[in-house]
Design a protein around this motif. Structure first.
Motif, PDB file in Angstrom:
ATOM      1  N   UNK A  28       0.820  -1.223   0.000  1.00  0.00           N
ATOM      2  CA  UNK A  28       0.000   0.000   0.000  1.00  0.00           C
ATOM      3  C   UNK A  28       0.853   1.271   0.000  1.00  0.00           C
ATOM      4  N   UNK A  29       2.173   1.106   0.013  1.00  0.00           N
ATOM      5  CA  UNK A  29       3.105   2.217   0.184  1.00  0.00           C
ATOM      6  C   UNK A  29       2.829   2.989   1.489  1.00  0.00           C
ATOM      7  N   UNK A  30       2.545   2.240   2.534  1.00  0.00           N
ATOM      8  CA  UNK A  30       2.330   2.815   3.861  1.00  0.00           C
ATOM      9  C   UNK A  30       3.602   2.630   4.711  1.00  0.00           C
ATOM     10  N   UNK A  31       3.673   3.381   5.784  1.00  0.00           N
ATOM     11  CA  UNK A  31       4.716   3.138   6.781  1.00  0.00           C
ATOM     12  C   UNK A  31       4.276   1.956   7.656  1.00  0.00           C
ATOM     13  N   UNK A  32       5.216   1.454   8.441  1.00  0.00           N
ATOM     14  CA  UNK A  32       4.962   0.271   9.268  1.00  0.00           C
ATOM     15  C   UNK A  32       5.545   0.521  10.662  1.00  0.00           C
ATOM     16  N   UNK A  33       4.744   0.285  11.669  1.00  0.00           N
ATOM     17  CA  UNK A  33       5.241   0.478  13.042  1.00  0.00           C
ATOM     18  C   UNK A  33       5.096  -0.811  13.845  1.00  0.00           C
ATOM     19  N   UNK A  34       6.224  -1.350  14.258  1.00  0.00           N
ATOM     20  CA  UNK A  34       6.271  -2.558  15.087  1.00  0.00           C
ATOM     21  C   UNK A  34       6.291  -2.104  16.542  1.00  0.00           C
ATOM     22  N   UNK A  35       5.143  -2.138  17.201  1.00  0.00           N
ATOM     23  CA  UNK A  35       5.109  -1.606  18.577  1.00  0.00           C
ATOM     24  C   UNK A  35       5.741  -2.580  19.572  1.00  0.00           C
TER      25      UNK A  35
END
Ligand code: DC
Length: 222
Positions: A28-35
């Motif tokens: 999706x061309x989104x950012x990704x956050x691994x909490x």
């Protein structure tokens, strides 16, 4: 700049939520956050500073020197504390063994929740997929797309065993059950809250799971 679309993905250990979230972000061309990485980074910091993980106040005090930096580009993932790259180190068993202790401290959860909301709001991509326990309910309850990624215990164990061939199946099974038990004290991660879409990946391949997640995100955000 328009406000980024926030996608929240929750689920138990071994559900594939990290790799699936990262792959969906790429599509999706989104950012990704691994909490989970942030909780692991606090655990690493606690051990690195010789802080007793059982001493809640000492853990809270250690946050004063916690200089956290995480990559949110799915193709350039890294985790740093005070400029030290700990991307690999936070996956060590010694970290997994203490992370639930720090994750159950309410001040730590509040601190990291604020940090996550800040990271989500400041991404320059059109959206951000944030994954981890309680993201759909506590950190981003208003996110337009919230997904609970589940899989049967059996499927989760089979996937973990494939990831950790050096461990016996019994070891993997008991580690996963212990993680589930410890994590369920922090949040109810097996039941979808109101408005949260469940994606059950038990009978899905990895690609099918990614497609199902992307489909939910598209249908909720278009
Ligand atoms: O997903 P993970 O294994 O990297 O998570 C590490 C630990 O942090 C695990 O004990 C669950 C906890 N965690 C949490 O309590 N809340 C989150 N949003 C993410 C992870």
């Amino acid at each position: 700049m328009s406000t980024p679309i926030v996608v929240a993905i929750d689920g138990p250990a071994g559900s594939g939520k990290s790799s699936v979230s990262k792959a969906a972000a790429r599509k999706l061309d989104f950012a990704y956050l691994d909490t989970g990485a942030a909780y692991r980074a606090v655990a690493w910091h606690v051990l690195n500073t010789g802080t007793n993980p059982e001493d809640e106040q000492a853990v809270i005090d250690s946050l004063e020197e916690f200089g956290y930096d995480i990559g949110t580009d799915p193709d350039n993932y890294y985790v740093k504390v005070n400029e030290i790259d700990i991307t690999e180190a936070i996956r060590e068993v010694r970290i997994t063994d203490v992370v639930s202790k720090v994750a159950k401290i309410p001040v730590v959860r509040q601190y990291l929740g604020d940090l996550f909301r800040h990271i989500m709001a400041s991404t320059t991509k059109p959206g951000i997929i944030a994954e981890g326990r309680d993201i759909t309910t506590v950190v981003a309850p208003d996110a337009p797309a919230r997904i609970l990624l589940t899989a049967s215990e059996e499927a989760r164990m089979a996937r973990r065993s494939a990831e950790l061939p050096q461990q016996s199946q019994d070891q993997t099974a008991s580690a996963l059950r212990a993680r589930d038990a410890a994590d369920s004290r922090v949040s109810d991660f097996m039941t979808a809250a109101d408005g949260v879409v469940t994606v059950d990946s038990t009978d899905f391949s990895y690609e099918q799971t990614i497609d199902a997640v992307v489909e939910v995100i598209r249908s909720r955000t278009s």
